[in-house]
Design a protein around this motif. Structure first.
Motif, PDB file in Angstrom:
ATOM      1  N   SER A  59       0.854  -1.187   0.000  1.00  0.00           N
ATOM      2  CA  SER A  59       0.000   0.000   0.000  1.00  0.00           C
ATOM      3  C   SER A  59       0.889   1.236   0.000  1.00  0.00           C
ATOM      4  CB  SER A  59      -0.914   0.001   1.231  1.00  0.00           C
ATOM      5  OG  SER A  59      -1.739   1.165   1.237  1.00  0.00           O
ATOM      6  N   VAL A  60       0.576   2.188  -0.877  1.00  0.00           N
ATOM      7  CA  VAL A  60       1.406   3.378  -1.048  1.00  0.00           C
ATOM      8  C   VAL A  60       0.591   4.617  -0.701  1.00  0.00           C
ATOM      9  CG1 VAL A  60       2.834   4.719  -2.642  1.00  0.00           C
ATOM     10  CG2 VAL A  60       2.713   2.229  -2.878  1.00  0.00           C
ATOM     11  N   THR A  61       1.162   5.440   0.151  1.00  0.00           N
ATOM     12  CA  THR A  61       0.554   6.735   0.476  1.00  0.00           C
ATOM     13  C   THR A  61       1.554   7.836   0.173  1.00  0.00           C
ATOM     14  OG1 THR A  61      -0.499   8.063   2.205  1.00  0.00           O
ATOM     15  CG2 THR A  61       1.314   6.636   2.874  1.00  0.00           C
ATOM     16  N   GLN A  62       1.056   9.019  -0.180  1.00  0.00           N
ATOM     17  CA  GLN A  62       1.922  10.135  -0.544  1.00  0.00           C
ATOM     18  C   GLN A  62       1.600  11.346   0.327  1.00  0.00           C
ATOM     19  OE1 GLN A  62       1.152  10.638  -4.769  1.00  0.00           O
ATOM     20  NE2 GLN A  62       3.010   9.506  -5.298  1.00  0.00           N
ATOM     21  N   VAL A 130       7.516  15.447  -2.763  1.00  0.00           N
ATOM     22  CA  VAL A 130       6.455  14.477  -2.539  1.00  0.00           C
ATOM     23  C   VAL A 130       7.093  13.177  -2.066  1.00  0.00           C
ATOM     24  CG1 VAL A 130       4.580  13.176  -3.586  1.00  0.00           C
ATOM     25  CG2 VAL A 130       4.982  15.544  -4.273  1.00  0.00           C
ATOM     26  N   LEU A 131       6.704  12.729  -0.894  1.00  0.00           N
ATOM     27  CA  LEU A 131       7.248  11.511  -0.309  1.00  0.00           C
ATOM     28  C   LEU A 131       6.292  10.340  -0.533  1.00  0.00           C
ATOM     29  CD1 LEU A 131       8.590  12.927   3.067  1.00  0.00           C
ATOM     30  CD2 LEU A 131       9.946  12.216   1.112  1.00  0.00           C
ATOM     31  N   ASN A 132       6.822   9.237  -1.004  1.00  0.00           N
ATOM     32  CA  ASN A 132       6.049   8.010  -1.169  1.00  0.00           C
ATOM     33  C   ASN A 132       6.395   7.052  -0.034  1.00  0.00           C
ATOM     34  OD1 ASN A 132       5.000   8.974  -3.605  1.00  0.00           O
ATOM     35  ND2 ASN A 132       6.655   8.067  -4.791  1.00  0.00           N
ATOM     36  N   ILE A 133       5.402   6.657   0.738  1.00  0.00           N
ATOM     37  CA  ILE A 133       5.588   5.707   1.832  1.00  0.00           C
ATOM     38  C   ILE A 133       4.910   4.405   1.429  1.00  0.00           C
ATOM     39  CG2 ILE A 133       5.202   5.238   4.278  1.00  0.00           C
ATOM     40  CD1 ILE A 133       4.989   8.244   4.728  1.00  0.00           C
ATOM     41  N   SER A 134       5.691   3.350   1.275  1.00  0.00           N
ATOM     42  CA  SER A 134       5.172   2.043   0.865  1.00  0.00           C
ATOM     43  C   SER A 134       5.283   1.070   2.038  1.00  0.00           C
ATOM     44  CB  SER A 134       5.955   1.494  -0.334  1.00  0.00           C
ATOM     45  OG  SER A 134       5.911   2.403  -1.411  1.00  0.00           O
ATOM     46  N   VAL A 135       4.198   0.345   2.285  1.00  0.00           N
ATOM     47  CA  VAL A 135       4.166  -0.632   3.371  1.00  0.00           C
ATOM     48  C   VAL A 135       3.767  -1.979   2.801  1.00  0.00           C
ATOM     49  CG1 VAL A 135       3.182  -1.237   5.610  1.00  0.00           C
ATOM     50  CG2 VAL A 135       3.539   1.166   5.016  1.00  0.00           C
ATOM     51  N   ALA A 166       3.232  22.576   7.554  1.00  0.00           N
ATOM     52  CA  ALA A 166       2.186  21.553   7.545  1.00  0.00           C
ATOM     53  C   ALA A 166       2.649  20.376   6.700  1.00  0.00           C
ATOM     54  CB  ALA A 166       0.873  22.121   6.983  1.00  0.00           C
ATOM     55  N   VAL A 167       1.988  19.253   6.932  1.00  0.00           N
ATOM     56  CA  VAL A 167       2.223  18.054   6.124  1.00  0.00           C
ATOM     57  C   VAL A 167       0.894  17.693   5.486  1.00  0.00           C
ATOM     58  CG1 VAL A 167       2.947  15.652   6.103  1.00  0.00           C
ATOM     59  CG2 VAL A 167       4.066  17.267   7.649  1.00  0.00           C
ATOM     60  N   ASN A 168       0.805  17.878   4.190  1.00  0.00           N
ATOM     61  CA  ASN A 168      -0.436  17.640   3.479  1.00  0.00           C
ATOM     62  C   ASN A 168      -0.447  16.248   2.856  1.00  0.00           C
ATOM     63  OD1 ASN A 168      -1.184  20.274   4.088  1.00  0.00           O
ATOM     64  ND2 ASN A 168      -0.331  21.081   2.171  1.00  0.00           N
ATOM     65  N   THR A 169      -1.625  15.663   2.850  1.00  0.00           N
ATOM     66  CA  THR A 169      -1.790  14.341   2.260  1.00  0.00           C
ATOM     67  C   THR A 169      -2.076  14.467   0.772  1.00  0.00           C
ATOM     68  OG1 THR A 169      -2.653  13.439   4.339  1.00  0.00           O
ATOM     69  CG2 THR A 169      -3.112  12.201   2.322  1.00  0.00           C
ATOM     70  N   VAL A 170      -1.217  13.877  -0.032  1.00  0.00           N
ATOM     71  CA  VAL A 170      -1.433  13.855  -1.476  1.00  0.00           C
ATOM     72  C   VAL A 170      -2.427  12.748  -1.826  1.00  0.00           C
ATOM     73  CG1 VAL A 170      -0.337  13.580  -3.737  1.00  0.00           C
ATOM     74  CG2 VAL A 170       0.869  14.788  -1.896  1.00  0.00           C
ATOM     75  N   GLN A 171      -2.207  11.567  -1.294  1.00  0.00           N
ATOM     76  CA  GLN A 171      -3.156  10.472  -1.460  1.00  0.00           C
ATOM     77  C   GLN A 171      -3.019   9.503  -0.296  1.00  0.00           C
ATOM     78  OE1 GLN A 171      -2.272   8.298  -5.090  1.00  0.00           O
ATOM     79  NE2 GLN A 171      -0.653   7.112  -4.119  1.00  0.00           N
TER      80      GLN A 171
END
Length: 260
Positions: A59-62, A130-135, A166-171
Motif C-alpha cells: 500500500s502506497v501513500t503520498q 512528494v514523499l512516497n511511503i510504501s508498506v 504543515a504536512v499535506n496528504t497527497v493520497q
C-alpha cells in the motif's frame, strides 16, 4: 605432444578450434536434455513460489511537506533546492523509533519497532518534495492501515522537529488487489535459466573429463600415431556368430551321444 606444441605454434589454435567445434556438437546432441532441465527447473520454481512463498501486498501513500518559506511571496531557487534536500531528513524521520512506536501503539500491534520498519520503504519523486511511503504486508487491509498510520504519525514529528508549516496528504494508502511479491513469472524464468546453465555445465564437465579414445581421428589427434586400418565390430553380427557357434557345439554333443 608438448614438443609439437613448441615447434608448431599453429597446433594450439587448431586444437582449440577442434575442441570448441566438438564441444558445440556435443551440446547440440544433448539439446533435449538441456531444454528438459530448463523446463523442469522452471516448473520447480513455479511450484515453489506458489506453495512456499507468502504473497505480500503493498500500500502506497503520498504526502507533501509545506515549509514556512513557501508562504513567502519571493521564493528563490535556492529555497526550493533546500526544501528538496530536506526530504532526505524526512525519510529518516519516517522510519525512526518514535514514529514506529506511535504506529504500534495506535494500531495495537504485537511487533517490535525494527520489525515494522522493515516493512516500510520510503522514496521521493525526482526533483520534488512528494514523499512516497510504501508498506508491505501479507494482508492488504493491514498494509493500508499501516501506511495511513505512518503518514499521520510522521506528520506530527515533522511539524514538531523540523518546524514545518504543515504536512499535506497527497493520497491515502491504496487497498491492493493483487500481490506485489513474489513475481511468479520472474522466478520461473530465473529457474529455467538456472536449469539450462546447470545442464550445460554438467555436459561440459563430462566432456572435459572424458579422455577415452572413440575414433581413429582421436588416435591421430591425441597420440600422434597414424592408423593403418580399423576393424568395425557390429554387435548384431557378433551375437549371431555366438549363436551359430553354440548351435554347432550342441549338434556335436548330440551326435556324440547317439554314437555311444
Amino acid at each position: 605432444m608438448s614438443y609439437d606444441k613448441m615447434t608448431n605454434p599453429e597446433f594450439d589454435n587448431d586444437e582449440i578450434t577442434i575442441d570448441l567445434t566438438e564441444l558445440l556438437m556435443v551440446l547440440w546432441s544433448e539439446i533435449h536434455i538441456i531444454l528438459l532441465s530448463g523446463m523442469l527447473m522452471a516448473l520447480l520454481a513455479f511450484v515453489g513460489t506458489r506453495l512456499f512463498i507468502t504473497p505480500l501486498y503493498t500500500s502506497v501513500t503520498q504526502m507533501y511537506v509545506l515549509t514556512k518559506q513557501d508562504n513567502n511571496a519571493n521564493v528563490t531557487y535556492s529555497d526550493l533546492q533546500t526544501g528538496t534536500q530536506l526530504t532526505k531528513d524526512y525519510m529518516v524521520l519516517i522510519k525512526s523509533r518514535p514514529v514506529m512506536e506511535q504506529v504500534i501503539s495506535a494500531l495495537n500491534l504485537d511487533m517490535e519497532a525494527e520489525e515494522l520498519a522493515d516493512m516500510i520503504s520510503v522514496e521521493t519523486e525526482t526533483d520534488t518534495r512528494v514523499l512516497n511511503i510504501s508498506v508491505r504486508n501479507k494482508d492488504p487491509k493491514v498494509a493500508k492501515e499501516l501506511a495511513d498510520a505512518v503518514r499521520s504519525a510522521v506528520g506530527v514529528q515533522i511539524t514538531e522537529i523540523m518546524d514545518a508549516e504543515a504536512v499535506n496528504t497527497v493520497q491515502e494508502g491504496n487497498l491492493a488487489t493483487s500481490p506485489s511479491s513474489p513475481n511468479t513469472m520472474k522466478n520461473s524464468l530465473i529457474g529455467g535459466i538456472l536449469g539450462v546453465i546447470i545442464a550445460i555445465g554438467v555436459i561440459v564437465l563430462i566432456f572435459v573429463l572424458d579422455d577415452t579414445v572413440k575414433s581413429p581421428d582421436d588416435v591421430e589427434q591425441y597420440l600422434g600415431l597414424n592408423v593403418l586400418t580399423s576393424i568395425p565390430i557390429q554387435e548384431g553380427a557378433e551375437k549371431s556368430k555366438t549363436k551359430k557357434v553354440r548351435g554347432l557345439s550342441a549338434k556335436k554333443l548330440m551326435g556324440s551321444s547317439k554314437k555311444r
